[in-house]
Design an enzyme around this catalytic site. Structure first.
Site, PDB file in Angstrom:
ATOM      1  N   HIS A 230      42.974  37.553  42.025  1.00  0.00           N
ATOM      2  CA  HIS A 230      43.417  38.876  41.578  1.00  0.00           C
ATOM      3  C   HIS A 230      44.131  39.620  42.703  1.00  0.00           C
ATOM      4  O   HIS A 230      43.853  39.411  43.881  1.00  0.00           O
ATOM      5  CB  HIS A 230      42.232  39.694  41.072  1.00  0.00           C
ATOM      6  CG  HIS A 230      41.854  39.380  39.656  1.00  0.00           C
ATOM      7  ND1 HIS A 230      40.579  39.540  39.173  1.00  0.00           N
ATOM      8  CD2 HIS A 230      42.589  38.902  38.613  1.00  0.00           C
ATOM      9  CE1 HIS A 230      40.546  39.187  37.896  1.00  0.00           C
ATOM     10  NE2 HIS A 230      41.752  38.797  37.543  1.00  0.00           N
TER      11      HIS A 230
ATOM     12  N   ASP B  33      29.184  42.688  44.235  1.00  0.00           N
ATOM     13  CA  ASP B  33      30.099  43.453  43.386  1.00  0.00           C
ATOM     14  C   ASP B  33      29.368  44.627  42.719  1.00  0.00           C
ATOM     15  O   ASP B  33      28.318  44.450  42.114  1.00  0.00           O
ATOM     16  CB  ASP B  33      30.656  42.479  42.336  1.00  0.00           C
ATOM     17  CG  ASP B  33      31.617  43.113  41.357  1.00  0.00           C
ATOM     18  OD1 ASP B  33      31.979  44.285  41.532  1.00  0.00           O
ATOM     19  OD2 ASP B  33      32.013  42.412  40.407  1.00  0.00           O
TER      20      ASP B  33
ATOM     21  N   GLY C  44      56.899  57.410  45.997  1.00  0.00           N
ATOM     22  CA  GLY C  44      57.798  56.389  46.519  1.00  0.00           C
ATOM     23  C   GLY C  44      57.126  55.144  47.050  1.00  0.00           C
ATOM     24  O   GLY C  44      57.793  54.151  47.342  1.00  0.00           O
TER      25      GLY C  44
ATOM     26  N   SER D 296      34.976  42.466  30.226  1.00  0.00           N
ATOM     27  CA  SER D 296      35.106  42.730  31.654  1.00  0.00           C
ATOM     28  C   SER D 296      34.750  41.485  32.460  1.00  0.00           C
ATOM     29  O   SER D 296      33.961  40.643  32.025  1.00  0.00           O
ATOM     30  CB  SER D 296      34.197  43.894  32.059  1.00  0.00           C
ATOM     31  OG  SER D 296      34.206  44.055  33.467  1.00  0.00           O
TER      32      SER D 296
ATOM     33  N   HIS E 212      33.304  41.835  35.382  1.00  0.00           N
ATOM     34  CA  HIS E 212      32.332  42.312  36.373  1.00  0.00           C
ATOM     35  C   HIS E 212      30.944  42.469  35.752  1.00  0.00           C
ATOM     36  O   HIS E 212      30.806  42.884  34.598  1.00  0.00           O
ATOM     37  CB  HIS E 212      32.789  43.648  36.960  1.00  0.00           C
ATOM     38  CG  HIS E 212      34.111  43.565  37.663  1.00  0.00           C
ATOM     39  ND1 HIS E 212      34.228  43.181  38.973  1.00  0.00           N
ATOM     40  CD2 HIS E 212      35.368  43.794  37.224  1.00  0.00           C
ATOM     41  CE1 HIS E 212      35.512  43.188  39.318  1.00  0.00           C
ATOM     42  NE2 HIS E 212      36.225  43.558  38.268  1.00  0.00           N
TER      43      HIS E 212
ATOM     44  N   HIS F  99      38.290  43.268  24.654  1.00  0.00           N
ATOM     45  CA  HIS F  99      38.346  42.911  26.074  1.00  0.00           C
ATOM     46  C   HIS F  99      36.939  42.684  26.605  1.00  0.00           C
ATOM     47  O   HIS F  99      35.996  43.391  26.237  1.00  0.00           O
ATOM     48  CB  HIS F  99      39.016  44.032  26.881  1.00  0.00           C
ATOM     49  CG  HIS F  99      39.010  43.792  28.360  1.00  0.00           C
ATOM     50  ND1 HIS F  99      39.724  42.770  28.949  1.00  0.00           N
ATOM     51  CD2 HIS F  99      38.367  44.428  29.376  1.00  0.00           C
ATOM     52  CE1 HIS F  99      39.523  42.792  30.253  1.00  0.00           C
ATOM     53  NE2 HIS F  99      38.717  43.783  30.540  1.00  0.00           N
TER      54      HIS F  99
ATOM     55  N   ASP G 117      55.149  51.691  46.977  1.00  0.00           N
ATOM     56  CA  ASP G 117      55.023  50.605  46.000  1.00  0.00           C
ATOM     57  C   ASP G 117      53.613  50.024  45.971  1.00  0.00           C
ATOM     58  O   ASP G 117      53.044  49.818  44.906  1.00  0.00           O
ATOM     59  CB  ASP G 117      56.019  49.485  46.327  1.00  0.00           C
ATOM     60  CG  ASP G 117      57.461  49.964  46.211  1.00  0.00           C
ATOM     61  OD1 ASP G 117      57.753  50.743  45.288  1.00  0.00           O
ATOM     62  OD2 ASP G 117      58.287  49.567  47.051  1.00  0.00           O
TER      63      ASP G 117
ATOM     64  N   ASP H 268      33.782  38.802  43.060  1.00  0.00           N
ATOM     65  CA  ASP H 268      33.749  39.466  41.751  1.00  0.00           C
ATOM     66  C   ASP H 268      33.138  38.483  40.760  1.00  0.00           C
ATOM     67  O   ASP H 268      33.580  37.333  40.673  1.00  0.00           O
ATOM     68  CB  ASP H 268      35.163  39.835  41.302  1.00  0.00           C
ATOM     69  CG  ASP H 268      35.744  40.983  42.106  1.00  0.00           C
ATOM     70  OD1 ASP H 268      35.092  41.410  43.069  1.00  0.00           O
ATOM     71  OD2 ASP H 268      36.851  41.434  41.782  1.00  0.00           O
TER      72      ASP H 268
END
Length: 595
Positions: free
Chosen positions: A119, A238, A92, A410, A412, A408, A94, A206
């Protein structure tokens, strides 16, 4: 002779006395007088005794919920205010945000909140935290635009948002903060060089090192090198990709892969799911849509919001006539349409998940669809995203994802990039951040392999205070920290009875015992047993009723004036029987009605 000798001695003594009187007198100064004569020297001694304190409210021992406070004397600055998403053990819930009790208690010391980039794990908690804390916020243009949208959604006004650019410096209390351009998977990401009374702290934010970024703005390595040469006392960096050797692939490599996808699927409808915040990726996809003459429809609220925000400030270039409403895609042929969607992590309510489950009536997946998931799977989300991929295949679509193509990049840094940063900054002390414990531990080992002493490295946890002087780094006192849960519009503590009840219900179910008692005769009128969330046969219902009746027969209802006492009698009788019968411990809810 004796008289002459005596006179000579008297003359000598007199001369010596006269010489002493001519010389200036030496003042005897006590400690208080010394302080008055040299106030700057005393102040310096007091300052040297103070320790800079770094307090971790999130982002260590976990990925997400990043928040760090740096404190010296009467000044505090806060770096980031992120959130994380709930796990299966949080029914429950969020969102999960940091517990900012310490900052609330000391908000008169807070000089500002500095955000490294836009982010969710760095800005998502801000709208909730700003309800408790009043402080100016500093960030780059896109970061502040995203924050502004979030504050409007929460109807929070009168927050001071201050736009900075990479290369700018600001002063907050005793801290001088310089913003350094870094590469990441969102525009406007910065690292921080913070000059404090005890020395310079470098916070990487980051980052990755991309020599061919989409916008052409490479990470400011020359400036970082200059800062390192001048001397850095502490670096926080990071740790997300510390387990991956080599370097992160460039965003330009992804563009080449996407270009092949467009050309190889010229006659098919394309659906590309990506992170909404990756504006550079969105720009590449839009450019390819123009090149291959496809109309673009955005799907997903966050995708639409971020595209609008980035376009408004010039971070995203959207040609006129390119975008169409998702409801109008039926007016175009498959080869003329590109849908850009949210849902790269298989989020239950995301657009891609609803498409895959057949619950999104605006987009019906079929045999002529190619779905591209342009993102890596965040640890813990594997089951959800692979479930979505399986469902897409069942509906006839072709699916392209990271394990099949370099689709994709990254945001990082991997091991070689981290080594370069350590070499350029060359800090005296090091604290790895932004990672689970294994990431922090491996990053600490990497620092050791580069020559840093083990005693100069600390691995912190949430609630830890690290005390820093010019020559020492050590753990200080623990402080109250942890998580708070956002549930709808409410915020609850991590150890709340609400969450405990939800876990109890999700694991063992609920039994409601409705008892009606006649007030005049104090006898039982009726009894009903309702079981939810557990296997409850008719025989078990009947036996449970017998247990309640037997329990009530053993007490005199006329003498029971306390409803709580009656509830406890019912609860004990039902609980004992159900545990023996099912080995489960459901929540027992007695409802007593006197009529």
């Amino acid at each position: 002779m004796k008289t002459r000798k005596k006179n000579a001695e008297n003359i000598k003594q007199t001369n010596n006395k006269i010489k002493q009187e001519k010389q200036p007198k030496k003042l005897k100064i006590n400690n208080k007088q010394k302080n008055i004569l040299n106030p700057s020297q005393t102040t310096q001694k007091k300052e040297n005794k103070k320790k800079l304190k770094i307090r971790f409210l999130g982002g260590v021992g976990e990925i997400g919920k990043n928040m760090t406070a740096i404190e010296y004397g009467k000044d505090i600055i806060v770096i980031d205010a992120g959130l994380t998403f709930p796990t299966d053990s949080m029914p429950g819930v969020d969102l999960v945000i940091p517990d900012v009790s310490y900052l609330t208690e000391n908000q008169n010391k807070i000089r500002g909140i500095v955000i490294t980039h836009g982010h969710e794990d760095h800005i998502g908690g801000l709208p909730y935290i700003m309800k408790e804390i009043q402080a100016p916020v500093f960030g780059t243009k896109l970061t502040l635009t995203l924050i502004e949208n979030k504050l409007k959604e929460q109807k929070i006004n009168e927050i001071s948002l201050n736009c900075i650019k990479a290369g700018n410096s600001i002063k907050l209390g005793c801290f001088d903060i310089e913003f350094i351009n870094v590469n990441h998977s969102i525009a406007g990401a910065v690292g921080l060089s913070i000059t404090t009374p005890v020395g310079v702290i470098f916070h990487s934010g980051d980052f990755k090192i991309d020599f061919t970024p989409v916008n052409g703005e490479t990470m400011d390595l020359p400036r970082i090198s200059e800062i390192g040469k001048k001397g850095v006392l502490l670096m926080m960096a990071d740790s997300t990709n510390i387990e991956i050797s080599g370097t992160t692939i460039s965003e330009s490599v992804v563009k080449d892969t996407l270009s092949h996808v467009f050309s190889d699927n010229a006659s098919r409808r394309l659906i590309i799911a990506t992170f909404a915040s990756n504006v550079h990726r969105l720009q590449q996809i839009l450019d390819l849509a123009v090149e291959y003459k496809r109309k673009v429809a955005f799907s997903g609220r966050s995708m639409i919001n971020i595209a609008e925000a980035a376009s408004k400030i010039g971070e995203l270039n959207i040609p006129n006539g390119l975008i169409i409403d998702i409801e109008k895609i039926k007016n175009y042929k498959d080869e003329q349409v590109l849908i850009i969607s949210t849902g790269t992590q298989g989020e239950p309510m995301s657009a891609l998940t609803r498409m895959a489950s057949g619950e999104f009536n605006k987009v019906v997946i079929g045999n002529n669809d190619t779905v591209v998931i342009s993102a890596s799977v965040i640890p813990g989300n594997e089951k959800m995203i692979y479930g979505v991929i399986n469902n897409l295949y069942r509906l006839g679509a072709e699916v392209i994802y990271e394990s099949l193509e370099p689709i994709h990049a990254s945001g990082h840094a991997c091991q070689d990039e981290l080594k370069m940063l350590h070499s350029l900054v060359n800090p005296k002390f090091f604290i790895p951040v932004h990672g689970e414990y294994r990431h922090l531990k491996k990053h600490a080992r990497l620092a050791e392999s580069l020559g840093m002493k083990n005693t100069n490295i600390l691995i912190a946890d949430i609630g830890d205070t690290v005390e820093l002087t010019q020559s020492t780094m050590s753990f200080g006192e623990k402080f109250h920290a942890g998580s708070r849960f956002v549930d709808g519009i409410g915020i609850d503590e991590a150890d709340s009875f609400v969450l405990r009840d939800r876990r109890h219900l999700s694991e063992d179910g609920l039994v409601v015992v409705v008892v009606s008692v006649n007030e005049a005769s104090s006898t039982l009128n009726s009894l009903e047993i309702i079981g939810k969330g557990l296997v409850f046969s008719e025989d078990m219902v009947s036996e449970t009723k017998n247990c309640v009746i037997n329990a009530l027969d053993r007490i005199d209802l006329k003498k029971v004036c306390d409803e709580a006492e009656l509830n406890n009698v019912i609860r004990r009788s039902v609980k004992n029987y159900i545990f023996k019968a099912t080995k489960k411990n459901p929540m027992i809810l007695p409802v007593v009605m006197v009529v």
